[in-house]
Design an enzyme around this catalytic site. Structure first.
Site, PDB file in Angstrom:
ATOM      1  N   HIS A 111       1.585  28.870 -19.784  1.00  0.00           N
ATOM      2  CA  HIS A 111       1.925  29.211 -21.174  1.00  0.00           C
ATOM      3  C   HIS A 111       3.370  28.808 -21.483  1.00  0.00           C
ATOM      4  CE1 HIS A 111      -1.611  31.971 -20.746  1.00  0.00           C
ATOM      5  NE2 HIS A 111      -1.836  31.482 -21.952  1.00  0.00           N
ATOM      6  N   HIS A 142       1.989  23.337 -23.052  1.00  0.00           N
ATOM      7  CA  HIS A 142       0.689  23.864 -23.485  1.00  0.00           C
ATOM      8  C   HIS A 142       0.622  23.889 -25.012  1.00  0.00           C
ATOM      9  CE1 HIS A 142      -2.752  26.477 -24.110  1.00  0.00           C
ATOM     10  NE2 HIS A 142      -1.980  27.392 -24.673  1.00  0.00           N
ATOM     11  N   HIS A 197       1.416  29.312 -31.399  1.00  0.00           N
ATOM     12  CA  HIS A 197       0.415  30.340 -31.115  1.00  0.00           C
ATOM     13  C   HIS A 197       0.707  31.153 -29.850  1.00  0.00           C
ATOM     14  CE1 HIS A 197      -1.054  27.516 -28.116  1.00  0.00           C
ATOM     15  NE2 HIS A 197      -1.839  28.468 -27.647  1.00  0.00           N
ATOM     16  N   ASP A 198       1.534  30.646 -28.934  1.00  0.00           N
ATOM     17  CA  ASP A 198       1.865  31.376 -27.699  1.00  0.00           C
ATOM     18  C   ASP A 198       3.372  31.539 -27.528  1.00  0.00           C
ATOM     19  OD1 ASP A 198      -0.518  32.190 -26.528  1.00  0.00           O
ATOM     20  OD2 ASP A 198      -0.866  30.269 -25.543  1.00  0.00           O
ATOM     21  N   ASP A 210      -7.078  25.877 -28.174  1.00  0.00           N
ATOM     22  CA  ASP A 210      -6.359  26.719 -27.222  1.00  0.00           C
ATOM     23  C   ASP A 210      -6.982  26.675 -25.832  1.00  0.00           C
ATOM     24  OD1 ASP A 210      -4.509  28.563 -26.284  1.00  0.00           O
ATOM     25  OD2 ASP A 210      -5.634  30.294 -27.003  1.00  0.00           O
TER      26      ASP A 210
END
Length: 322
Positions: free
Chosen positions: A146, A150, A186-187, A296
């Site tokens: 993560h 990524h 998103h992360d 994802d």
């Protein structure tokens, strides 16, 4: 551990990220910070990763950031790769090396230009670049999986999905910008452990979000903080920026794996009834949620060499959590 989370003051209200305690008094020391301390006060909306970088600067520690010190051969190869950014066999690991660890920033700047978003939303290129650097730096480079690579990989996959004719023919510039921004962020500030770990260790983020979509809520809130700090969308009407922030939240929260069945059941129902109307904003938004969820977790569907690297990385991250 939890003791470090609370820090020396025992105050949790100043914490928004996942890093160990840092002495916040450094951030208010105007004798050390100079103009930073007097003219640009640190805002509470910033994620803790941002505080981490700021405190290092205030202590005179030069960050080990990438300086784009690449020769023309590397830059030329990176530009050549971008000409094939819509291909499913795009090697994000090679692209990250060619851009000296700046794959997310370079990719997003290119995609915003390709999709005409800079012109359509009248974005300032310098401000956009600053915002993207903030997002990239908020990913933890020590995470095997993560991390910013990524995020770049998910963004490239999202770009591929956005180009699918059945969807692309209906997408508005706002849809495209939301899809790319959500994929990129998103992360953001992911601590390298999953939600059950945060809950069972009584992490402050789990308490903050009451054990519901803990990581996804944090990613969303951190993104909003950076958007506001960078003032990337400050020239747009307030109701537009509020709508963008809410839709970003809806997209990022959809990546919660615990909500997988909810989305699959809804998608299956649409497919069985053939009632998806992409002319409707609500149905387009739902398809963006599905696209982001697919992007994802798409790495098992990549070419074997790429898929194998991702599998090794995620196994390493899970092992470290254990």
């Amino acid at each position: 551990g939890d003791a470090r989370v609370r820090g020396q003051t025992g105050v949790l209200s100043e914490r928004r990220g996942s890093y160990p305690f840092i002495d916040f008094r450094l951030l208010n020391n105007t004798t050390l910070s100079g103009e930073i301390g007097t003219k640009k006060k640190v805002k509470r909306l910033l994620s803790f990763q941002r505080y981490f970088h700021a405190s290092r600067l205030l202590r005179g520690i030069i960050p080990q950031a990438s300086l784009y010190l690449l020769d023309e051969d590397y830059l030329g190869q990176a530009r050549h790769m971008l000409s094939k950014v819509g291909m499913w066999d795009f090697d994000i690991f090679l692209f990250d090396r060619l851009t000296n660890g700046n794959s997310l920033v370079t990719l997003l700047c290119h995609l915003f230009n390709v999709h005409g978003l800079i012109h359509h939303f009248q974005l300032d290129m310098v401000t956009l670049h600053r915002f993207l650097v903030m997002v990239q730096e908020d990913y933890h480079s020590q995470n095997p999986y993560h991390n910013a690579v990524h995020a770049a990989d998910v963004t490239q996959a999202m770009h591929c999905y956005l180009r699918e004719p059945k969807l692309a023919n209906f997408l508005t510039p706002l849809d495209i910008m939301l899809g790319l921004l959500a994929a990129a962020a998103h992360d953001v500030d992911h601590p390298g452990v999953n939600q059950p770990f945060l809950i069972k260790t009584n992490h402050h983020l789990a308490s903050l979000y009451q054990n519901v979509s803990v990581l996804e809520n944090h990613h969303w809130r951190s993104t909003i903080g950076m958007l506001r700090e960078s003032r990337l969308l400050a020239h747009l009407p307030k109701e537009v920026t509020q709508d963008i922030e809410q839709q970003l939240g809806s997209l990022i929260l959809a990546t919660d794996i615990n909500r997988q069945n909810e989305f699959l059941i809804r998608l299956k129902s649409h497919l069985d009834n053939q009632d998806l109307r992409l002319e409707d904003a609500e149905d387009r938004h739902f398809m963006l949620q599905i696209a982001l969820k697919c992007a994802d977790i798409c790495n098992p569907c990549r070419l074997w060499d790429l898929s194998k690297q991702w599998s090794e990385r995620v196994c390493e991250e899970f092992y470290r959590q254990g």
